[in-house]
Design an enzyme around this catalytic site. Structure first.
Site, PDB file in Angstrom:
ATOM      1  N   SER A   1      51.404  29.168  -4.364  1.00 20.02           N
ATOM      2  CA  SER A   1      50.880  29.538  -3.074  1.00 20.02           C
ATOM      3  C   SER A   1      51.726  29.064  -1.879  1.00 20.02           C
ATOM      4  CB  SER A   1      49.469  28.969  -2.924  1.00 20.02           C
ATOM      5  OG  SER A   1      49.498  27.553  -2.899  1.00 20.02           O
TER       6      SER A   1
ATOM      7  N   LYS B   1      53.151  23.664   5.411  1.00 22.36           N
ATOM      8  CA  LYS B   1      52.220  24.637   4.835  1.00 22.36           C
ATOM      9  C   LYS B   1      50.914  24.601   5.616  1.00 22.36           C
ATOM     10  CE  LYS B   1      50.233  25.913   0.319  1.00 22.36           C
ATOM     11  NZ  LYS B   1      50.114  25.524  -1.105  1.00 22.36           N
TER      12      LYS B   1
ATOM     13  N   SER C   1      52.050  25.409  -7.313  1.00 15.26           N
ATOM     14  CA  SER C   1      52.229  26.042  -5.997  1.00 15.26           C
ATOM     15  C   SER C   1      53.400  25.527  -5.168  1.00 15.26           C
ATOM     16  CB  SER C   1      50.951  25.920  -5.176  1.00 15.26           C
ATOM     17  OG  SER C   1      50.023  26.872  -5.599  1.00 15.26           O
TER      18      SER C   1
END
Lengths: 94, 489
Positions: B154, B79, B178
């Protein structure tokens, strides 16, 4: 919960953000919506409960105060929008 | 055999038997990225070229015995909020569009120590604020099951990349769901470890008392393996806890006989989609059949926890994001006459609307006159949430809830209604508030073929029990054998 234009501009200034005139009503509405929802915390049975400091309430985590040199100054400074003589450059303040 | 469909433990077996080579694995992934990335848009930065070079080099060293890690040459995706030395870390924000971290996050060091190969940095909601990856400043990632739908967020890039076979596994971060919610939307496994189990050093901070890094994987065994690699105390993160190092794969016993499962009724009420509820009820029936002791219970904090979450997370974000001032790194406005102009204009031009909304909310609840009414109350509610979970865990080993009230929604459907997006986090945020571990695993699909996620919550530092519960169910229903993402257009 009513938030005035004056109030949102004050908050934006504290956060060092500028809101355009036409954005203000939307930011007010979003803030009011979430505050109205967040008011539910006032109904929670929290009398006598401590304020938490985190997920796990650990205080005072100590380690030895040792100097560790970060070698790659160049890589650090390369991220600066402006630099000169190994220093970050900003406009004149005085 | 399609290499990109294999789990990491399957890749390891084949590497060990010399049925495939490291270069073959990496080449297969690079080709898959070339083929599918234009549809999925999971990456902010791809590292396919360096990955191929690394593969050749690592393969050589493995063959001559210089490297012995069983993870050597296994690709991974990261990420884009974890610092990677020499590689851009953007947080999917214009603010950090050109930021190159001068150091590695602790989790990245650990990945590199195993000689794993980073295939790239994955898309996310800007600064991890969002639940659909639509708030990325660069691109909207699509859900591999239906390209018109969001992958969740996210960590949407991470979950979509794993589901689409662009990476065999990935790291995500979870502040209020997330990791778990995008895993649920994309039909993969997402684990948020106990707060403090994994170092946050080098993770760009959103809400420091809630953030935690964790694995997003194809199956539960891979999740346990990646947790083995990233868990551990770190002096550089004072909130990381010094607990005994464990091998989480040893917890996977494929047996839940006698396991005490609580079903908190507050997470099955109004607002939970009927098909999601039915899938969960079926899963709970399976647990009963497998010998677990299942009981309905009450953990009456869902709404309070959600409100508390948005107060605390935004308050911490407003403080954490104060560092972006256009001086030392990040975006600097070209429009300024004095120092204050640099601060204000850089922030105003560099942050997207959702980030600004949250900074404003956070600044408001911390400001004079409102601190007691919101922030202080929220921290008391935090104590309440922890107490209620403690009470539940006196009686039960794990709790089961849906991961999200719905399956993945259409791109654009919720992005103009921030409050609606926030309310959908109801099942996941309380776990972060209390710092507990939670895992999301697929438990079926709805009538449109979209995956449904089940969340299993455990006691602090008891990842073993939730991993075993997830694993046992996974072995029984074999979701991956039955369903596959179809890249529906």
């Amino acid at each position: 919960m009513e938030v005035s234009e004056e109030e949102i501009l004050h908050i934006a200034n504290l956060a060092r953000l500028k809101l355009k005139k036409e954005e203000i009503p939307e930011y007010i509405k979003n803030l009011q919506d979430i505050l109205n929802f967040a008011n539910v915390v006032n109904e929670a049975p929290i009398e006598g409960l401590n304020t938490a400091i985190g997920a796990i309430d650990n205080y005072n985590i100590f380690r030895k105060d040792e100097v560790k040199i970060f070698e790659d100054n160049k890589a650090l400074l390369e991220n600066a929008p402006e630099q000169e003589d190994n220093m970050f450059k900003i406009p004149k303040v005085i | 055999m399609d290499i990109t469909e294999l789990t990491v433990h399957e890749l390891q077996e084949k590497l060990e038997k010399k049925e495939i080579s490291i270069t073959e694995i990496v080449k297969a992934y690079v080709n898959r990225i070339i083929e599918k990335e234009p549809d999925v848009k999971a990456f902010v930065t791809t590292l396919t070229e360096t990955a191929l070079e690394q593969a050749t080099e690592i393969e050589k060293k493995v063959n001559n015995g210089e490297i012995t890690s069983k993870y050597a040459g296994i690709p991974i995706g990261i990420k884009d909020n974890m610092c990677t030395k020499g590689i851009k870390t953007t947080c999917s924000s214009k603010m950090l569009e050109n930021f190159i971290a001068p150091y590695d996050a602790t989790v990245i060091e650990k990945i590199n120590n195993e000689n794993m190969i980073n295939l790239g940095k994955l898309n996310m909601d800007e600064f991890a604020m969002g639940a659909s990856t639509e708030y990325s400043a660069f691109k909207k990632t699509a859900n591999p099951w239906d390209l018109n739908k969001v992958p969740g967020g996210s960590s949407g890039g991470s979950a979509a990349a794993v589901a689409a076979g662009l990476v065999p596994w990935a790291l995500g971060s979870d502040t209020g769901g997330s990791i778990r919610q995008p895993a649920s939307f994309c039909g993969v496994v997402g684990l948020k470890p106990t707060y403090g189990l994994v170092s946050r050093y080098g993770l760009v901070a959103f809400a420091s008392s809630l953030d935690q890094i964790g694995p997003i994987t194809k199956d539960v065994r891979d999740s346990a393996m990646l947790l083995n690699i990233i868990a551990g105390h770190d002096e550089k993160d004072t909130t990381s806890i010094n607990v005994e190092k464990k091998d989480y794969t040893k917890a996977l016993k494929n047996d839940v006989k006698g396991l005490k499962i609580g079903i908190p009724k507050e997470y099955f009420g109004e607002g939970i989609n009927l098909e999601v509820k039915q899938a969960l009820e079926q899963a709970i029936e399976e647990y009963k059949k497998m010998g677990a002791i299942v009981e309905e219970c009450s953990v009456p904090i869902a709404e309070y926890a959600l409100a508390t979450y948005y107060i605390i997370a935004c308050a911490e974000a407003s403080s954490n994001l104060g560092r972006f001032d256009g001086i030392r790194y990040g975006y600097r406005t070209p429009n300024y006459e004095n120092l204050k102009d640099i601060f204000v204009n850089s922030r105003t031009e560099g942050f997207g609307a959702e980030v600004k909304r949250r900074i404003i909310l956070g600044t408001y609840v911390l400001s004079s006159g409102y601190y007691d009414a919101y922030y202080k109350k929220a921290q008391q509610v935090r104590t309440l949430v922890k107490k209620e979970f403690d009470k539940a865990f006196e009686k039960y080993d794990i709790l089961i809830t849906p991961t999200s009230p719905t399956v993945a929604f259409n791109i654009g459907q919720r992005s103009n209604n921030p409050l609606e997006m926030y309310l959908a986090d109801i099942c996941t945020v309380s776990v972060n508030i209390a710092g507990l571990p939670g895992i999301s695993i697929p438990c079926g699909v709805d009538s449109q073929g979209m995956p449904i996620g089940m969340q299993i919550i455990g006691k602090h530092f008891d990842e073993e029990t939730i991993l075993n519960a997830a694993y046992t169910y996974e072995q029984k229903i074999k979701f991956r054998d039955k369903y596959k993402p179809e890249f529906k257009n």
